[in-house]
Scaffold this motif. Structure first.
Motif, PDB file in Angstrom:
ATOM      1  N   LYS A   1      -1.342   5.588  -6.031  1.00  0.00           N
ATOM      2  CA  LYS A   1      -2.466   4.742  -6.458  1.00  0.00           C
ATOM      3  C   LYS A   1      -2.604   4.728  -7.981  1.00  0.00           C
ATOM      4  O   LYS A   1      -2.889   3.693  -8.587  1.00  0.00           O
ATOM      5  CB  LYS A   1      -3.755   5.215  -5.798  1.00  0.00           C
ATOM      6  CG  LYS A   1      -3.834   4.889  -4.308  1.00  0.00           C
ATOM      7  CD  LYS A   1      -5.191   5.244  -3.731  1.00  0.00           C
ATOM      8  CE  LYS A   1      -5.273   4.846  -2.259  1.00  0.00           C
ATOM      9  NZ  LYS A   1      -6.581   5.181  -1.659  1.00  0.00           N
TER      10      LYS A   1
ATOM     11  N   THR B   1       3.306  11.048  -0.981  1.00  0.00           N
ATOM     12  CA  THR B   1       2.463  11.168  -2.179  1.00  0.00           C
ATOM     13  C   THR B   1       2.879  12.370  -3.017  1.00  0.00           C
ATOM     14  O   THR B   1       2.972  12.289  -4.250  1.00  0.00           O
ATOM     15  CB  THR B   1       0.979  11.291  -1.780  1.00  0.00           C
ATOM     16  OG1 THR B   1       0.593  10.113  -1.062  1.00  0.00           O
ATOM     17  CG2 THR B   1       0.096  11.444  -3.006  1.00  0.00           C
TER      18      THR B   1
ATOM     19  N   SER C   1       0.835  -1.199   0.000  1.00  0.00           N
ATOM     20  CA  SER C   1       0.000   0.000   0.000  1.00  0.00           C
ATOM     21  C   SER C   1       0.870   1.249   0.000  1.00  0.00           C
ATOM     22  O   SER C   1       2.041   1.209   0.385  1.00  0.00           O
ATOM     23  CB  SER C   1      -0.891   0.005   1.238  1.00  0.00           C
ATOM     24  OG  SER C   1      -0.105   0.220   2.405  1.00  0.00           O
TER      25      SER C   1
ATOM     26  N   GLN D   1       0.066   2.483  -9.411  1.00  0.00           N
ATOM     27  CA  GLN D   1      -0.260   1.065  -9.261  1.00  0.00           C
ATOM     28  C   GLN D   1      -1.258   0.619 -10.314  1.00  0.00           C
ATOM     29  O   GLN D   1      -1.107  -0.455 -10.904  1.00  0.00           O
ATOM     30  CB  GLN D   1      -0.812   0.801  -7.858  1.00  0.00           C
ATOM     31  CG  GLN D   1       0.251   0.762  -6.779  1.00  0.00           C
ATOM     32  CD  GLN D   1      -0.309   0.391  -5.422  1.00  0.00           C
ATOM     33  OE1 GLN D   1      -1.328   0.921  -4.987  1.00  0.00           O
ATOM     34  NE2 GLN D   1       0.355  -0.528  -4.744  1.00  0.00           N
ATOM     35  N   SER D   2      -2.263   1.412 -10.576  1.00  0.00           N
ATOM     36  CA  SER D   2      -3.276   1.015 -11.560  1.00  0.00           C
ATOM     37  C   SER D   2      -2.700   0.927 -12.962  1.00  0.00           C
ATOM     38  O   SER D   2      -3.121   0.101 -13.773  1.00  0.00           O
ATOM     39  CB  SER D   2      -4.441   2.009 -11.532  1.00  0.00           C
ATOM     40  OG  SER D   2      -4.023   3.288 -11.994  1.00  0.00           O
TER      41      SER D   2
END
Length: 296
Positions: free
Chosen positions: A282, A270, A253, A285-286
């Motif tokens: 995020k 971030t 995560s 990751q996608s």
């Protein structure tokens, strides 16, 4: 005989370049006799057809099709022959010494000896010949296909491909591979690099890292730039982002990744990650779950 400077003299060959890394598909129907070659960059050469006779200092080797040779920066005398083939062909990858040294200090392959470094070459003579394995055959085929398709590769992708090759060769020849890049490396530089690489993710300030190396902050910055060729801030951020990209790709995560890279809160991580990659953790990751992690 004239001295030939490479890779500059190979500009007419089919190749992919980005900054200081080049993938060159070299082809010569009528190779000349012996040539004086000045390697302005380090090189890894795969012989595809014909043979290469290589002389450096007091040693020499003969490299044939199905073999390769690692060549650090410097001068050599080379004789290329096409033998029964219609032409002499090779795939040559050029890169600066700094990239190889950076790989050594961040490598997952364990270094031999107490320091991982040698003051002089041991089992090699300023070069390292090797056999092309089935894995390397696929690697060569992939690179040549990219060259033939005139692919436009980003620098991170080219660096990632080069580091992949380093890792394979380091596992094949763990002692000689690491010795090859550490000629006359200063003991103080070895200590500095060990401290830096061991503490990448601990969130230490530059003042704290300087203290661990027994240097003032000013001396640490000066010695760091001499060893790495860039500022401490830029290098540490780059390494943290590389570690973060692999952690995110493995399924960790953003919060776990922030902790692993030394950030005290996820918002700072971030912001840093998005500034460096253009994506939030995020989003990254996608995009990258189905591919290899980026070499940032």
């Amino acid at each position: 005989m004239l001295t030939v400077n490479v890779p500059d003299s190979l500009h007419t060959c089919s190749q992919i370049n980005n900054e200081d890394i080049s993938f060159v598909h070299y082809r010569e129907a009528s190779p000349a006799g012996r040539n004086l070659i000045s390697f302005e960059s380090c090189a890894i050469s795969f012989i595809l057809s014909g043979q290469k006779e290589f002389f450096r200092e007091s040693a020499s080797t003969l490299v044939q099709a199905g073999e390769g040779i690692i060549i650090p920066q410097g001068n050599a005398i080379i004789s290329e022959r096409r033998l029964q083939a219609t032409e002499y062909t090779s795939l040559v990858i050029f890169f600066p010494l700094k990239i190889a040294k950076d790989f050594i200090w961040s490598s997952p392959v364990k270094l031999s000896g107490t320091t991982g470094c040698s003051s002089a070459l041991k089992a090699n003579n300023g070069f390292l010949p090797f056999k092309v394995t089935s894995y390397l055959s696929l690697y060569i085929k992939n690179i040549i296909t990219l060259i033939e398709q005139k692919a436009e590769l980003t620098y991170p992708v080219m660096l990632h491909k080069l580091q992949e090759l380093f890792l394979v060769l380091a596992e094949m020849h763990p002692d000689t591979f690491f010795d090859l890049w550490n000629v006359a490396q200063d003991a103080s530089e070895i200590h500095l690099r060990r401290v830096v690489e061991s503490n990448i993710s601990k969130g230490f300030t530059l003042t704290e890292l300087a203290f661990l190396t027994n240097r003032s902050l000013a001396t640490f910055k000066r010695d760091f730039e001499k060893a790495y060729g860039t500022s401490p801030g830029k290098y540490l951020l780059k390494r943290k982002m590389e570690i973060a990209s692999h952690a995110l790709h493995s399924g960790k995560s953003p919060a776990e990744t922030a902790m692993e890279t030394g950030y005290e809160n996820i918002s700072n991580f971030t912001a840093a990650f998005k500034k460096h990659t253009g994506y939030t953790p995020k989003e990254y990751q996608s995009i990258n779950f189905q591919t290899e992690p980026l070499a940032i």
